[in-house]
Design an enzyme around this catalytic site. Sequence first.
Site, PDB file in Angstrom:
ATOM      1  CD  GLU A  17      -3.392   3.238   7.062  1.00 55.70           C
ATOM      2  OE1 GLU A  17      -4.147   4.147   7.597  1.00 55.70           O
ATOM      3  OE2 GLU A  17      -3.270   3.186   5.894  1.00 55.70           O
ATOM      4  CG  HIS A  69      -4.950  -1.743   5.987  1.00 61.29           C
ATOM      5  ND1 HIS A  69      -5.069  -1.996   4.876  1.00 61.29           N
ATOM      6  CD2 HIS A  69      -3.593  -1.266   6.229  1.00 61.29           C
ATOM      7  CE1 HIS A  69      -4.600  -1.449   4.337  1.00 61.29           C
ATOM      8  NE2 HIS A  69      -3.541  -0.707   4.852  1.00 61.29           N
ATOM      9  CG  HIS A 125      -0.322  -2.542   1.669  1.00 56.46           C
ATOM     10  ND1 HIS A 125       0.575  -1.320   1.479  1.00 56.46           N
ATOM     11  CD2 HIS A 125      -1.172  -1.752   2.408  1.00 56.46           C
ATOM     12  CE1 HIS A 125       0.722  -0.211   2.520  1.00 56.46           C
ATOM     13  NE2 HIS A 125      -0.616  -1.300   3.179  1.00 56.46           N
ATOM     14  CE1 TYR A 175     -18.903 -19.755  -2.848  1.00 62.34           C
ATOM     15  CE2 TYR A 175     -18.788 -21.719  -4.972  1.00 62.34           C
ATOM     16  CZ  TYR A 175     -18.702 -21.692  -3.733  1.00 62.34           C
ATOM     17  OH  TYR A 175     -18.181 -23.210  -3.583  1.00 62.34           O
ATOM     18  CG  HIS A 200      -4.456   2.345   1.391  1.00 60.75           C
ATOM     19  ND1 HIS A 200      -4.339   3.179   2.007  1.00 60.75           N
ATOM     20  CD2 HIS A 200      -3.549   1.173   2.037  1.00 60.75           C
ATOM     21  CE1 HIS A 200      -3.670   2.779   3.066  1.00 60.75           C
ATOM     22  NE2 HIS A 200      -2.926   2.008   2.649  1.00 60.75           N
TER      23      HIS A 200
END
Length: 219
Positions: free
Chosen positions: A80, A98, A100, A119, A160
């Site tokens: 990635e 990142h 999953h 919020y 993803h």
Amino acid sequence: MSEQQRDAIGRAWDGLVATARRTAAEGLVVGTSGNVSARVGDTILVTPSGVPYDRLGPEDAVGVDPEGNRVLGELAPTSELPLHLAVYRNTDATAVVHTHAVHATAVSTLVAEVPSIHYAAAMLGGPVRVAAYARYGTGELAENMLTALRDRTGCLLQNHGTVTYGTTLDQAYDRTAQLEWLCRLWLTASSVPGHTPNLLSPRQLHEVGEALKGYGQPG
């Protein structure tokens, strides 16, 4: 590379590994899925491809330049990498996470934008968008992500996972955790038969955003 630069990279790598292990320990990734990066000057440290986080040591550090050319280490960087590079080229990020995460990924299959049920959305810059699906590791995915990240510090990737960034690894990770919690909250509330969750209005979210500028994160 000077000794000072080497020390800074060593400290950043230790923090990156600790953050990557935290994503696994807290259930945001499974196996070697997901990835973490941190920028130190012109060097972008990234988790390597296919290596379990609990096996990473100082000798496994991987670094690339802003164009993606490897400048540190022997292992292959995460698949990635285009996604991480796109964030650094277009934001003030010095850390990217990142994952999953299960609830966030589930929500990414249901909506184009995470409903404003709390919020906490304001802590990510506003309603969290879902980037259109593209295969992992592609430039197309990176471009779709940038569209969803406009004026935001986090987004979902359709079918993803999640992407968040910050000025520190702790901040990027906290935004990931907040996003996963937000998605879990909406899924829980929307699953009650016969009831529809109340959502915050754009004005209410804007008020929170203004308060955050003046007082920082609530807690």
